[in-house]
Scaffold this active site. Structure first.
Site, short mmCIF file in Angstrom:
data_model
loop_
_atom_site.label_atom_id
_atom_site.label_comp_id
_atom_site.label_asym_id
_atom_site.label_seq_id
_atom_site.Cartn_x
_atom_site.Cartn_y
_atom_site.Cartn_z
N LYS A 194 0.86 -1.32 -0.04
CA LYS A 194 -0.13 -0.13 0.02
C LYS A 194 1.01 1.29 -0.06
O LYS A 194 0.44 2.34 -0.46
CB LYS A 194 -1.00 0.04 1.10
N THR A 251 -3.97 5.51 3.40
CA THR A 251 -2.77 5.97 3.24
C THR A 251 -2.62 6.75 1.83
O THR A 251 -2.06 7.82 1.61
CB THR A 251 -1.77 4.85 2.87
#
Ligand code: NAD
Ligand code: G3P
Length: 335
Positions: A194, A251
């Site tokens: 990620k 994120t």
């Protein structure tokens, strides 16, 4: 397995300090190791760690030291909160100090450059402990929001489910809700990948692109992350969970993310060195993990086009504009 009486957290950066606060707020006695003596002194004397968490008051149950032996003394859990690429070296120094039956908990989200190993694999190897004694905490956990007491959920992963439940209880507070999982591979691959996709989203934002672009990168990023995880033996369902989609969204979307911010600077035309300088020493794991993940994918015959262009932007001089054009110009295919 009994609930711990003492927990050590090794690493007093943003997440180490925040997770130590969570553990103290959950009722544990926590000793936090800081690399710099002045950070340990600041925490003990003022209840603050202003270089990482400005404005946050830390609980009384949390004390700090720059002496790793003191931090881990009689600890049942040792939480490792240093950057992925430094974990091996740090842990090798701490290994002789660790209590015999300690459970090691990784907070790091990365894949080691030289070995292409996940953090739990590095820990097992360096500390010479079986995988059942290694746990991982990962999820949509931007440190500054959690330090401010904003609610979130996370995943506590361990192949030993009973151990995961003990750690889950140890970090459960009114603002931090941990779920257990036994799929270490899926949780760790999600956490490492990620960061790379967040770099891509930041680059896209820096180029001036909006939410459609971001959503497309998140979704296709999740597809390539899942492909790699499954090739390594992960449960595909893990990638739809908190440590997968959950962390990816947090994120990629948040200006608090160091990875996304780093990418945005690149997208606006800054060099890697300039973006690094602006990070003031804080880690953006994806900048290094894009290379190890790309290599891991190649080793397993997995296609990861977004990771590939992020690596080439960060390390081979590919410009953000042509990188975007390259992704868009790929051969058409079925979803
Ligand atoms: N900050 C977050 O919101 C967050 C949330 C979840 C997971 N994580 C992960 O936790 C890990 C640690 O992140 P962080 O945010 O605490 O990082 P940070 O950059 O804020 O702090 C890193 C800490 O590690 C210490 N350290 C020890 N040896 C080091 C070395 N050789 N080089 C550099 N630093 C060294 C530093 O002194 C510092 O205290 C990373 O893998 C990150 O991806 C971070
Ligand atoms: O600031 P980042 O980009 O390292 O992300 C922090 C956390 O991993 C978010 O869950």
């Amino acid at each position: 397995m009994a609930q711990p009486e003492r927990i050590a957290v090794l690493g007093a950066g943003s997440w180490g300090t925040t997770f130590a606060k969570v553990l103290a707020d959950a009722g544990n006695d926590v000793c936090l190791w800081a690399r710099r003596p002045q950070v340990a002194a600041e925490i003990n004397e003022t209840r603050r760690n202003d270089s990482y968490l400005p404005g946050i008051t830390l609980p009384e149950r949390l004390r700090a030291t720059d002496d790793a032996a003191e931090a881990v003394h009689a600890a049942e859990f040792a939480v490792l909160a240093v950057p992925s690429q430094t974990l091996r070296e740090n842990l090798a120094g701490w290994q002789p100090l660790l209590p015999q039956d300690v459970t090691l908990v990784s907070l790091a989200k990365g894949v080691e450059l030289s070995t292409l190993k996940r953090m739990s694999q590095v820990i097992g190897e360096v500390a010479d402990v079986p995988v059942e004694r290694v746990a991982v905490v990962s999820g949509p956990n931007l440190a500054k929001e959690i330090a401010a007491g904003q609610p979130t959920a996370t995943v506590v992963a361990c192949s030993d489910e009973e151990r995961a439940v003990v750690l889950q209880k140890a970090c459960f507070t009114r603002y931090f809700r941990p779920y257990t999982n036994t799929d270490l591979v899926g949780i760790e691959i999600s956490g490492a990948c990620k960061n790379v996709i967040a770099l891509a989203c930041g680059i896209a934002a820096g180029l001036g692109f909006g939410h459609n672009t971001m959503s497309s990168l998140i979704t296709r990023g999740l597809a390539e992350t899942t492909r790699l995880g499954v090739a390594l033996g992960a449960d595909p369902m893990t990638f739809a969970g908190l440590a997968g989609l959950g962390d990816l969204v947090a994120t990629c979307a948040s200006p608090l993310s160091r990875n996304r911010t780093f990418g945005e600077r690149l997208g606006r035309g800054e060099t890697v060195a300039q973006a690094q300088e602006a990070a003031h020493g804080q880690v953006s794991e994806g900048v290094k993990s894009c290379s190890s993940i790309r290599q891991l994918a190649a080793r397993h015959g997995v296609e990861m086009p977004i990771t590939d262009v992020v690596h080439r932007v960060c390390h081979e001089g590919l410009e953000p504009g042509p990188a975007a054009a390259e992704l868009l110009g790929r051969e058409r295919k079925a979803e």
